[in-house]
Write a protein that holds these residues in place. Structure first.
Motif, short mmCIF file in Angstrom:
data_model
loop_
_atom_site.label_atom_id
_atom_site.label_comp_id
_atom_site.label_asym_id
_atom_site.label_seq_id
_atom_site.Cartn_x
_atom_site.Cartn_y
_atom_site.Cartn_z
N ALA A 42 38.14 -7.70 25.03
CA ALA A 42 37.50 -7.45 26.32
C ALA A 42 38.09 -8.28 27.44
N CYS A 43 39.12 -9.06 27.16
CA CYS A 43 39.71 -9.95 28.17
C CYS A 43 41.16 -9.56 28.40
N THR A 44 41.59 -9.62 29.65
CA THR A 44 42.98 -9.28 30.00
C THR A 44 43.71 -10.46 30.62
N ARG A 45 43.10 -11.64 30.60
CA ARG A 45 43.71 -12.81 31.22
C ARG A 45 44.63 -13.54 30.24
N LYS A 46 45.35 -14.51 30.80
CA LYS A 46 46.21 -15.38 30.01
C LYS A 46 45.64 -16.79 30.03
N THR A 47 45.88 -17.52 28.97
CA THR A 47 45.30 -18.85 28.84
C THR A 47 46.21 -19.73 28.00
N LYS A 48 46.06 -21.05 28.20
CA LYS A 48 46.78 -22.03 27.38
C LYS A 48 45.88 -22.62 26.30
N TYR A 49 44.66 -22.12 26.20
CA TYR A 49 43.74 -22.58 25.17
C TYR A 49 43.92 -21.73 23.90
N ILE A 50 43.74 -22.38 22.78
CA ILE A 50 43.77 -21.69 21.49
C ILE A 50 42.55 -22.11 20.69
N CYS A 51 42.24 -21.34 19.68
CA CYS A 51 41.17 -21.70 18.75
C CYS A 51 41.74 -22.65 17.70
N MET A 52 41.11 -23.79 17.51
CA MET A 52 41.59 -24.78 16.55
C MET A 52 41.61 -24.24 15.12
N HIS A 53 40.77 -23.26 14.84
CA HIS A 53 40.66 -22.74 13.48
C HIS A 53 41.53 -21.50 13.28
N CYS A 54 41.46 -20.56 14.23
CA CYS A 54 42.21 -19.31 14.10
C CYS A 54 43.64 -19.42 14.60
N LEU A 55 43.92 -20.41 15.47
CA LEU A 55 45.26 -20.64 16.02
C LEU A 55 45.76 -19.44 16.81
#
Length: 273
Positions: free
Chosen positions: A246-259
């Protein structure tokens, strides 16, 4: 077995000796568990001496029956259908009998043949055993081993996986066939030792070292399973596309578990089924 009555074939690993001997079935009866199954005529443990012989049954005609019961209420039934059948049971005998339709090659028509209750009960419940054997044989554990107990262990492991697959289908989750389900179980077991579980309390300010490289799409067992699903700001030079549909943006964050790249506000939607 909701009613604690099971139909078991001779291929299920339960011999006729266990049916007619005292110790195993006496213990099962005390626990309220009853069984009915076929057995071979050379494993009747003396019951064949009290039953009518096969020649006498053939003289009486198709549907003839002979029943004997021992002191522990274990009943052995000899019934003539197209061939002689032996049934052993701790809960059923000849009565109440009914009529079963059988095709007669000689008369070229369907005939009503008297059928003992033990045979009727076995036919009602044997479908579950046959279905289990069929599903286990589809993707069995093919690693050969000379140690018999290892073969038994891996057979029970296959049976457990099939039962878990049935429970998974009943839960209303994603529809998977047996092969994909076994593959997902294998992936979950492989990843179980390499994924850090979430500890109690607030997450540490120093992120733990990543033990797995980033993947484009995490497995459902990792995405929806327990773990440290917390946002981590990376030092990447370029931002990546958020993996939330549902998101079309870009980010520098990641999920620590899913990577995988995720916006902090998309974590709840991405990790919910």
């Amino acid at each position: 077995m909701a009613d604690k009555v099971a139909g078991m074939s001779s291929s299920s690993g339960i011999s006729a000796k266990s049916f007619y001997s005292r110790r195993p079935w006496q213990a099962l009866q005390q626990q309220g568990t009853y069984g009915t199954g076929t057995c071979r005529k050379n494993r009747l443990q003396g019951a064949q001496l009290k039953l009518k012989d096969e020649k006498q049954l053939r003289t009486e005609g198709r549907g003839a029956c002979s029943v004997v019961t021992n002191a522990e209420n274990i009943t052995v039934t000899r019934w003539l259908d197209s061939s002689v059948i032996h049934m052993a049971s701790s809960c059923a005998g000849q009565s109440p009998s009914d009529l079963a339709q059988r095709w007669s090659k000689k008369e070229k028509e369907m005939l009503n043949v008297p059928r003992p209750f033990a045979v009727k009960l076995y036919n009602q419940h044997m479908g579950g055993v046959d279905l289990m054997d069929q599903l286990v044989a589809m993707y069995p554990h093919r690693r050969k081993n000379k140690r018999w107990y290892m073969r038994v262990f891996f057979h029970f492991l296959d049976v457990t996986t099939v039962n878990a697959w049935h429970l998974y289908r009943m839960s209303g989750l994603e529809n998977k066939n047996l092969l994909h389900f076994k593959a997902s179980v294998a992936r979950a077991l492989i990843n179980a030792g390499s994924i850090q579980t979430q500890r109690r309390g607030r997450p540490s300010t120093t992120p733990p070292p990543l033990k797995r490289r980033a993947v484009s799409k995490p497995a459902p067992e990792i995405r929806f399973g327990p773990g440290s699903h917390w946002p981590l700001l990376t030092e990447a030079k370029n931002a990546n596309r958020c993996h939330d549909a549902a998101c079309t943006r870009k980010t520098k964050y990641i999920c620590m578990h899913c990577l995988v790249a995720l916006c902090p506000g998309c974590f709840a939607n991405f990790h919910s089924r």
